[in-house]
Scaffold this active site. Structure first.
Site, PDB file in Angstrom:
ATOM      1  N   CYS A   1     -14.574 -25.116 -22.388  1.00 61.54           N
ATOM      2  CA  CYS A   1     -15.896 -25.545 -21.926  1.00 61.54           C
ATOM      3  C   CYS A   1     -16.801 -24.327 -21.761  1.00 61.54           C
ATOM      4  O   CYS A   1     -16.332 -23.201 -21.589  1.00 61.54           O
ATOM      5  CB  CYS A   1     -15.775 -26.266 -20.591  1.00 61.54           C
ATOM      6  SG  CYS A   1     -14.830 -27.805 -20.665  1.00 61.54           S
TER       7      CYS A   1
ATOM      8  N   CYS B   1     -16.773 -30.227 -15.744  1.00 63.71           N
ATOM      9  CA  CYS B   1     -15.610 -31.105 -15.709  1.00 63.71           C
ATOM     10  C   CYS B   1     -14.680 -30.667 -14.568  1.00 63.71           C
ATOM     11  O   CYS B   1     -14.886 -29.620 -13.950  1.00 63.71           O
ATOM     12  CB  CYS B   1     -14.873 -31.076 -17.044  1.00 63.71           C
ATOM     13  SG  CYS B   1     -13.920 -29.561 -17.352  1.00 63.71           S
TER      14      CYS B   1
ATOM     15  N   GLU C   1     -18.643 -23.447 -19.227  1.00 64.76           N
ATOM     16  CA  GLU C   1     -18.508 -22.813 -17.924  1.00 64.76           C
ATOM     17  C   GLU C   1     -17.330 -21.836 -17.895  1.00 64.76           C
ATOM     18  O   GLU C   1     -17.446 -20.724 -17.384  1.00 64.76           O
ATOM     19  CB  GLU C   1     -18.318 -23.869 -16.821  1.00 64.76           C
ATOM     20  CG  GLU C   1     -19.447 -24.869 -16.719  1.00 64.76           C
ATOM     21  CD  GLU C   1     -19.275 -26.112 -17.576  1.00 64.76           C
ATOM     22  OE1 GLU C   1     -19.753 -27.178 -17.180  1.00 64.76           O
ATOM     23  OE2 GLU C   1     -18.665 -26.020 -18.669  1.00 64.76           O
TER      24      GLU C   1
ATOM     25  N   CYS D   1     -13.156 -27.156 -15.046  1.00 64.07           N
ATOM     26  CA  CYS D   1     -14.143 -26.092 -14.809  1.00 64.07           C
ATOM     27  C   CYS D   1     -14.463 -25.964 -13.329  1.00 64.07           C
ATOM     28  O   CYS D   1     -14.636 -24.856 -12.818  1.00 64.07           O
ATOM     29  CB  CYS D   1     -15.413 -26.352 -15.600  1.00 64.07           C
ATOM     30  SG  CYS D   1     -15.188 -26.049 -17.369  1.00 64.07           S
TER      31      CYS D   1
END
Length: 161
Positions: free
Chosen positions: A70, A108, A72, A111
């Site tokens: 991801c 998410c 992040e 993360c």
């Protein structure tokens, strides 16, 4: 409709409105570098370190899906690889390729946990459609009762012994 001028919750950030907008713009620019051949859902993040440095990241998909990173975590891991481990704010943006954001994109669960490790419950998370349309939440609100370094206090590896 979100309003950047009315803070919905108390956050721990010291950023000005213009600094928040700049962080969002950096996340939007990072989003354009996303590698998303499977979902076409592009995410960008801009992570602000306690010392003021900013690390950006985009999502990087993989045909096997599990190795996907991801935005992040991409930003976070870039920062940690540079020796930076304390953070105050992160801006996150997402949308399908070529579309205008119709809703915010939040980190998410994975993360949230990774960010909690280095930002703690005070990390300010800015989730934006645009620099003018965003909401902010503390990591504590996004991950209540988060599991972090203090949960393993007494562990020699955590205590630096």
């Amino acid at each position: 409709m979100f309003s950047p001028h009315i803070k919905e919750v108390n956050t721990m950030t010291n950023l000005t409105l213009e600094e928040k907008k700049e962080l969002i713009r950096m996340a939007l620019a990072a989003r354009e570098k996303a590698y998303v051949p499977y979902s076409d859902f592009m995410v960008g993040a801009a992570l602000r370190a306690k010392d003021g440095r900013i690390f950006t990241g985009c999502n990087v998909e993989n045909a096997a899906f599990t190795p996907t990173s991801c935005a992040e975590r991409t930003a976070l891991f870039k920062a940690v690889a540079e020796g930076v481990t304390e953070f105050t704010d992160i801006a996150v943006v997402g949308s399908r390729r070529g579309e205008v954001n119709r809703q915010i994109t939040s980190p998410c669960g994975v993360c949230r946990q990774a960010l909690f490790e280095f930002g703690g419950p005070e990390l300010n998370v800015i989730m934006a459609k645009s620099p003018e349309d965003f909401i902010e939440r503390s990591m504590d609100e996004l991950l209540p009762f988060g599991f972090g370094p203090s949960n393993v206090a007494g562990n020699a590896a955590v205590e630096g012994k």
